[in-house]
Enzyme design. Structure first.
Site, PDB file in Angstrom:
ATOM      1  N   LYS A  40      49.325  49.457  49.906  1.00 52.23           N
ATOM      2  CA  LYS A  40      50.117  48.740  48.908  1.00 52.23           C
ATOM      3  C   LYS A  40      51.234  49.615  48.362  1.00 52.23           C
ATOM      4  CE  LYS A  40      51.189  45.553  45.907  1.00 52.23           C
ATOM      5  NZ  LYS A  40      50.412  44.928  44.862  1.00 52.23           N
ATOM      6  N   HIS A  68      54.841  45.156  46.346  1.00 52.49           N
ATOM      7  CA  HIS A  68      55.204  44.602  45.039  1.00 52.49           C
ATOM      8  C   HIS A  68      56.733  44.680  44.995  1.00 52.49           C
ATOM      9  CE1 HIS A  68      54.517  43.672  40.673  1.00 52.49           C
ATOM     10  NE2 HIS A  68      55.796  43.986  40.706  1.00 52.49           N
ATOM     11  N   HIS A  84      45.040  38.812  47.817  1.00 54.98           N
ATOM     12  CA  HIS A  84      45.595  39.725  46.795  1.00 54.98           C
ATOM     13  C   HIS A  84      44.818  39.534  45.494  1.00 54.98           C
ATOM     14  CE1 HIS A  84      49.250  41.760  44.803  1.00 54.98           C
ATOM     15  NE2 HIS A  84      48.353  41.573  43.835  1.00 54.98           N
ATOM     16  N   HIS A 131      42.932  41.747  41.944  1.00 55.79           N
ATOM     17  CA  HIS A 131      42.595  42.955  41.179  1.00 55.79           C
ATOM     18  C   HIS A 131      41.177  42.794  40.652  1.00 55.79           C
ATOM     19  CE1 HIS A 131      46.812  44.307  41.145  1.00 55.79           C
ATOM     20  NE2 HIS A 131      47.056  43.005  41.172  1.00 55.79           N
ATOM     21  N   HIS A 142      52.865  38.035  46.006  1.00 54.77           N
ATOM     22  CA  HIS A 142      53.125  37.164  44.845  1.00 54.77           C
ATOM     23  C   HIS A 142      54.607  36.850  44.659  1.00 54.77           C
ATOM     24  CE1 HIS A 142      53.728  41.138  43.152  1.00 54.77           C
ATOM     25  NE2 HIS A 142      52.440  41.377  43.002  1.00 54.77           N
ATOM     26  N   ASP A 175      46.507  37.112  42.969  1.00 55.27           N
ATOM     27  CA  ASP A 175      46.955  38.133  42.017  1.00 55.27           C
ATOM     28  C   ASP A 175      46.191  38.002  40.702  1.00 55.27           C
ATOM     29  OD1 ASP A 175      48.312  40.391  41.171  1.00 55.27           O
ATOM     30  OD2 ASP A 175      50.060  39.273  40.471  1.00 55.27           O
TER      31      ASP A 175
HETATM   32  C1  NCD Z   1      48.691  43.377  37.966  1.00 51.96           C
HETATM   33  C2  NCD Z   1      47.584  44.168  37.261  1.00 51.96           C
HETATM   34  O1  NCD Z   1      47.303  43.868  36.092  1.00 51.96           O
HETATM   35  O2  NCD Z   1      46.991  45.041  37.877  1.00 51.96           O
HETATM   36  N1  NCD Z   1      49.437  42.635  36.986  1.00 51.96           N
HETATM   37  C3  NCD Z   1      50.202  41.537  37.207  1.00 51.96           C
HETATM   38  O3  NCD Z   1      50.872  41.077  36.290  1.00 51.96           O
HETATM   39  N2  NCD Z   1      50.230  40.934  38.373  1.00 51.96           N
HETATM   40  C4  NCD Z   1      49.553  44.297  38.747  1.00 51.96           C
HETATM   41  C5  NCD Z   1      50.467  43.578  39.699  1.00 51.96           C
HETATM   42  O4  NCD Z   1      50.039  43.001  40.700  1.00 51.96           O
HETATM   43  O5  NCD Z   1      51.676  43.567  39.444  1.00 51.96           O
HETATM   44 ZN    ZN Z   2      48.754  42.193  41.909  1.00 52.65          ZN
END
Ligand code: NCD
Ligand code: ZN
Length: 343
Positions: free
Chosen positions: A99, A136, A14, A16, A174, A247
């Protein structure tokens, strides 16, 4: 005391990575540690077609430094309108998962699902081809306390979903609560969860220590110590239903240090070191390899990696910030010392 540990190269289930110029900062951090990563689709606009996922994958690969082997595992963003056909196209194109963001739950989630019932035909297609749904798990109901949103989501939405789609692979992403860890243990072999390093290392006090600390703000938000202990116990239990998902979620420092600061902790730079610290804290370093390198691919039905990494017990100081386009990115624990270092 163990001075070093060697592990099968881990994967991040996971992460970003964002898009455009940001890729050139963050992809090298992830690809230095991990062989593969499940890439979240919450771009602006979100990744909702197989063609978009393949184009995004190529932009990520273009940012991998020469000499590194890294495979981005692509995902689609579930909306009320994602057609079941697109699941078949995505499956054929090698997209590995879809997702679910409840609309408005977190960063870039405004196009998310307003009612899970709208997505039933799509979920059926996923169940048929064996494509996991990544969740999520927080309600967006403003009446529900922010710290209870995960536990309420499990009751209101996840339990019915689990019942309606018994063969669908579901990863609760998460997780942050004892309730989530218990749900996963009881829910049977098609349900798993990812755990972040920051939820294993910190409780909600970290947000307020000596003043408001925005770099510890993420969603789902850090919880009480009893929950952190439950997560550590789940990770250290050796159960194959829990695996690594950082995450890691980069935001430019000025957008975190802001009147309405963005949610997301940036941990990709030192992810495996942070997990090592968490496992070491409960005497469970011997459980780290399976958590980081075996349980994820086994759940997704992918081969385990065959190369290795080594971590040394060596104190060093993480830079406080990194250049991020015209601005800067502050890694979690920046300016502080870490106990482990990847060779
Ligand atoms: C994530 C993001 O910034 O894309 N932020 C976070 O706090 N984890 C989005 C997410 O996974 O909730
Ligand atoms: Zn995330």
């Amino acid at each position: 005391m163990t001075a070093h540990i060697t592990l099968t190269r881990p994967d991040d289930w996971h992460v970003h990575l964002r898009d455009g110029e940001a890729l050139h900062t963050v992809v090298p951090h992830t690809s230095a540690q991990f062989a593969r990563a499940i890439v979240m689709p919450n771009l602006k606009p979100p990744v909702t077609t197989a063609a978009q996922a393949l184009a995004y994958k190529q932009r990520i690969l273009d940012a991998v430094p020469e000499g590194q082997q890294f495979e981005p595992l692509m995902t689609l963003y579930l909306t009320d309108q994602l057609p079941a056909d697109e699941i078949l196209r995505a499956h054929e194109a090698g997209v590995v998962a879809v997702k679910l963001y409840p609309a408005g739950a977190t960063t870039n989630s405004s196009a998310g699902v307003t009612d899970i019932r709208h997505t039933h035909a799509t979920l059926e297609a996923m169940q048929r081809v064996g494509m996991p749904l990544l969740v999520h798990g927080e309600v967006t109901d403003p009446e529900v306390d922010v710290f209870d949103r995960e536990a309420v989501f499990i009751e209101r939405h996840l339990m019915p979903l689990r019942r309606d789609f018994p063969e669908l692979k579901i990863v609760l992403e998460h997780i942050t609560t004892r309730e989530a860890a218990q749900f996963v243990v009881q829910a049977g072999k098609h349900t798993a969860a990812t755990l972040t390093a920051h939820h294993l290392l910190y409780n909600r006090n970290a947000l307020f220590m000596g003043g408001l600390r925005p770099h510890y703000y993420c969603l789902p938000v850090l919880k009480r110590e009893v929950h952190r202990q439950a997560l550590l116990q789940a990770a250290a239990s050796g159960s194959d239903r829990f695996f690594l998902g950082t995450d890691s979620a980069p935001h430019a420092a000025p957008l975190k240090e802001h009147a309405s600061g963005c949610a997301g902790c940036y941990t990709a730079l030192t992810a495996i070191e942070l997990y090592a610290e968490a496992f070491d804290s409960v005497g469970a370093l011997d459980k780290l390899e399976a958590f980081a390198s075996f349980h994820g691919p086994d759940f997704y039905g992918l081969p385990r990696n065959t190369t290795q990494i080594t971590l040394h017990r060596q104190s060093w100081t993480l830079p406080e910030q990194l250049p991020y386009g015209e601005t800067s990115l502050k890694p979690l624990r920046g300016g502080e010392s870490l106990a482990w270092r990847m060779a």
